[in-house]
Write a protein that holds these residues in place. Structure first.
Motif, PDB file in Angstrom:
ATOM      1  N   SER A  31      -2.406  16.240  16.859  1.00  6.91           N
ATOM      2  CA  SER A  31      -1.578  15.780  15.735  1.00  6.91           C
ATOM      3  C   SER A  31      -0.154  15.536  16.209  1.00  6.91           C
ATOM      4  O   SER A  31       0.287  16.066  17.240  1.00  6.91           O
ATOM      5  CB  SER A  31      -1.578  16.836  14.621  1.00  6.91           C
ATOM      6  N   GLU A  81      -1.778   7.035   0.350  1.00  7.70           N
ATOM      7  CA  GLU A  81      -1.721   8.435  -0.041  1.00  7.70           C
ATOM      8  C   GLU A  81      -2.095   9.356   1.116  1.00  7.70           C
ATOM      9  O   GLU A  81      -2.845   8.980   2.030  1.00  7.70           O
ATOM     10  CB  GLU A  81      -2.665   8.675  -1.223  1.00  7.70           C
ATOM     11  N   ALA A  82      -1.550  10.549   1.089  1.00  5.21           N
ATOM     12  CA  ALA A  82      -1.874  11.561   2.106  1.00  5.21           C
ATOM     13  C   ALA A  82      -3.381  11.751   2.190  1.00  5.21           C
ATOM     14  O   ALA A  82      -4.072  11.801   1.161  1.00  5.21           O
ATOM     15  CB  ALA A  82      -1.187  12.882   1.765  1.00  5.21           C
ATOM     16  N   ALA A  97      -3.110   9.548   7.261  1.00  5.65           N
ATOM     17  CA  ALA A  97      -1.785   9.755   6.667  1.00  5.65           C
ATOM     18  C   ALA A  97      -1.551  11.241   6.433  1.00  5.65           C
ATOM     19  O   ALA A  97      -2.336  11.901   5.757  1.00  5.65           O
ATOM     20  CB  ALA A  97      -1.661   8.984   5.352  1.00  5.65           C
ATOM     21  N   SER A  98      -0.461  11.758   7.004  1.00  3.56           N
ATOM     22  CA  SER A  98      -0.141  13.177   6.827  1.00  3.56           C
ATOM     23  C   SER A  98       0.595  13.430   5.519  1.00  3.56           C
ATOM     24  O   SER A  98       0.652  14.570   5.042  1.00  3.56           O
ATOM     25  CB  SER A  98       0.713  13.672   7.996  1.00  3.56           C
ATOM     26  N   GLN A  99       1.159  12.376   4.919  1.00  2.00           N
ATOM     27  CA  GLN A  99       1.822  12.477   3.622  1.00  2.00           C
ATOM     28  C   GLN A  99       1.865  11.097   2.998  1.00  2.00           C
ATOM     29  O   GLN A  99       1.586  10.095   3.650  1.00  2.00           O
ATOM     30  CB  GLN A  99       3.243  13.028   3.787  1.00  2.00           C
ATOM     31  N   ASP A 100       2.184  11.036   1.713  1.00  2.00           N
ATOM     32  CA  ASP A 100       2.283   9.743   1.043  1.00  2.00           C
ATOM     33  C   ASP A 100       3.345   8.895   1.730  1.00  2.00           C
ATOM     34  O   ASP A 100       4.424   9.385   2.094  1.00  2.00           O
ATOM     35  CB  ASP A 100       2.660   9.915  -0.427  1.00  2.00           C
ATOM     36  N   THR A 101       3.039   7.609   1.913  1.00  2.00           N
ATOM     37  CA  THR A 101       4.005   6.703   2.525  1.00  2.00           C
ATOM     38  C   THR A 101       3.754   5.291   2.019  1.00  2.00           C
ATOM     39  O   THR A 101       2.809   5.045   1.264  1.00  2.00           O
ATOM     40  CB  THR A 101       3.901   6.755   4.066  1.00  2.00           C
ATOM     41  N   SER A 144       6.428   6.529  -5.945  1.00  2.00           N
ATOM     42  CA  SER A 144       5.061   6.824  -6.383  1.00  2.00           C
ATOM     43  C   SER A 144       4.517   5.774  -7.338  1.00  2.00           C
ATOM     44  O   SER A 144       3.321   5.775  -7.643  1.00  2.00           O
ATOM     45  CB  SER A 144       5.015   8.198  -7.053  1.00  2.00           C
ATOM     46  N   GLU A 154       4.458   9.371   9.793  1.00  2.00           N
ATOM     47  CA  GLU A 154       3.525   9.849   8.768  1.00  2.00           C
ATOM     48  C   GLU A 154       2.107   9.331   8.986  1.00  2.00           C
ATOM     49  O   GLU A 154       1.145   9.823   8.390  1.00  2.00           O
ATOM     50  CB  GLU A 154       3.981   9.423   7.360  1.00  2.00           C
ATOM     51  N   ARG A 201       1.130   1.797  -1.637  1.00  2.00           N
ATOM     52  CA  ARG A 201       1.162   3.239  -1.450  1.00  2.00           C
ATOM     53  C   ARG A 201      -0.055   3.695  -0.652  1.00  2.00           C
ATOM     54  O   ARG A 201      -1.191   3.411  -1.016  1.00  2.00           O
ATOM     55  CB  ARG A 201       1.176   3.941  -2.814  1.00  2.00           C
TER      56      ARG A 201
END
Length: 470
Positions: A91, A360-361, A348-352, A3, A68, A358
């Motif tokens: 999705s 973010e979702a 983005a489905s989640q932070d990656t 993060s 992701e 970074r």
């Protein structure tokens, strides 16, 4: 995911509006200009929506290879149109994986592609040649935008629903439906060309949304257009799942469990038919316009066709390797006029992490295909039309333009276009056979406009050509 990683660099933008005021004129060109100084991954804001722009082929492959980052950005209208249950919009999950496996490995497998080419693709291309030949003989101008859109819709209906030797009433019905299908695809193009205010400003979602209402009507219309055709195929006597004669039979045999609703099936059919109208037709429209403006390129294509194929035969799919300049001119057209310059945006489905930054979702992610296709790091004189860059090397090996990774007309990653293989066949047969039979010239000495009209894909403005039999 760490993060502490920084967010990608990008312009600050304005309060509330973000970078929207900077996007003037053609969207993909102004977007490429905006992000160019920030590197291969740039973060902007469209209103309240964070958007990451990827402008390097290797980084794009890495980005869209992540699960992701496999979900689509669904505008409210796009969701109303597809309910998120088509191959292009579902999705990442079991439904999408089921669609993807079937389309890539079964629907467009080698045997089915051979069947489609022989029964439907080649006959439709040859019928278009006959129509153009009659117009050429009468001295009438040819209007490629209309003719190719019509032919692409007929092609879609033939490949999906027409059985060789069907009765004439059924063939006439498909001609009638082709008109409705073209109108439907044109409406979808217009609807999806630009996000609505509610897609970029959360507060605007409380306002009436005409686009969503129109999308729902189009969703219903799609069932009315395709549902009866699918029902007829399902009830056809003598249907042999082991020897299909059109794609609706392939789909029917695959979905024998009945687990997918009729609405979902019609959405899937429309989703896989749309590339005929968009990518294939747009590419051929651009090609005819481009070579009419560059008669020296057209003369080289004609010379190669005469040497290799001769005047008494027609070029076939297997001739692609024997016609390197014709192939190179097609590839260069797909680079020069990138049909889908930003692809279909992801979310983005989640932070990656991507490229040390970074994501973010909830961030929307665009592949800057236009920018990559016109980047001087990958292409010498990128804003010039040079087919020779795609010619094989002296030792016969493929050109670096094909193998270098920067030629990505069908996208990249897990959601690379599933219709790539049939599209390549159709584009080749349309162009090779039209070039073999005709010379296409501008009606006046003035160059034709190559201004790009932005929709779901990029198309040229309507134009006319003089076609002469060779």
């Amino acid at each position: 995911m760490n993060s502490a990683l920084p967010l990608p660099p990008g312009p600050r933008g304005l309060p509330v509006l973000g970078s929207l005021p900077a996007l003037r004129g053609t969207l993909h060109v102004s977007l490429d200009r905006l992000v160019r100084s920030y590197g291969d991954i740039c973060l902007i804001r469209l209103g309240s929506v964070p958007v990451a722009i990827i402008s390097h082929p290797k980084l794009l492959e890495q980005t869209f290879g992540k699960t992701e980052l496999t979900n689509r950005w669904m505008t409210d209208a796009a969701f109303a149109l597809t309910e998120g249950r088509t191959p292009a919009t579902a999705s990442y999950g079991e439904l999408w994986r089921r669609f993807d496996r079937f389309i890539r490995h079964e629907m467009f497998g080698a045997d089915n592609l051979t069947m489609l080419r022989r029964n439907h693709i080649e006959p439709e291309v040859d019928e278009l040649m006959e129509r153009i030949g009659r117009m050429a003989g009468a001295g009438e101008p040819v209007h490629p935008n209309d003719m190719l859109s019509d032919s692409a819709c007929r092609m879609a209906l033939r490949t999906y629903f027409l059985v060789d030797g069907e009765d004439k009433d059924w063939a006439a019905e498909l001609e009638r439906v082709a008109v409705l299908l073209r109108e439907h695809f044109e409406a979808v193009n217009t609807l999806t060309a630009t996000p609505e205010p509610g897609d970029v400003f959360p507060w605007a979602r409380f306002l009436p949304n005409k686009a969503v209402r129109k999308a729902r009507r189009l969703n219903d219309a799609r069932q009315e257009i395709l549902g009866p055709l699918l029902d007829r195929v399902r009830s056809r006597s003598g249907f042999d799942p082991s020897s299909p004669v059109c794609l609706a039979e392939v789909v029917t045999a695959w979905e024998k469990s009945g687990s997918l609703s009729r609405r979902t099936m019609c959405g899937m059919l429309a989703d896989t038919m749309q590339p005929h109208f968009d990518g294939v037709a747009s590419t051929v429209k651009w090609f005819l316009l481009t070579v009419a403006n560059r008669p020296q390129v057209q003369a080289k294509i004609h010379g190669e066709l005469d040497r290799v194929v001769g005047r008494d035969a027609l070029p076939a799919v297997d001739d692609r390797g024997r016609l390197p300049y014709t192939f190179a001119a097609i590839a260069e057209c797909m680079r020069f006029h990138t049909a889908s310059p930003l692809g279909i945006p992801h979310e983005a489905s989640q932070d990656t992490e991507v490229g040390g930054y970074r994501i973010e979702a909830g961030t929307k992610v665009f592949g800057n295909l236009y920018g990559i296709h016109h980047d001087p790091r990958f292409w010498e004189s990128p804003h010039e039309f040079i087919p020779e860059r795609f010619l094989p090397k002296a030792d016969g090996s493929p050109s670096s333009a094909l193998t270098g990774g920067a030629f990505i007309p069908f996208g990249a990653g897990l959601r690379r276009c599933t219709g790539e293989r049939p599209a390549e066949i159709e584009v080749w047969l349309y162009i090779a056979r039209l070039m073999h039979r005709f010379r296409f010239e501008r009606p006046t000495v003035d160059l034709l406009s190559e201004f790009e009209v932005h929709g779901l894909t990029i198309t040229p403005r309507p134009y006319a050509l003089k076609a002469t039999r060779r």
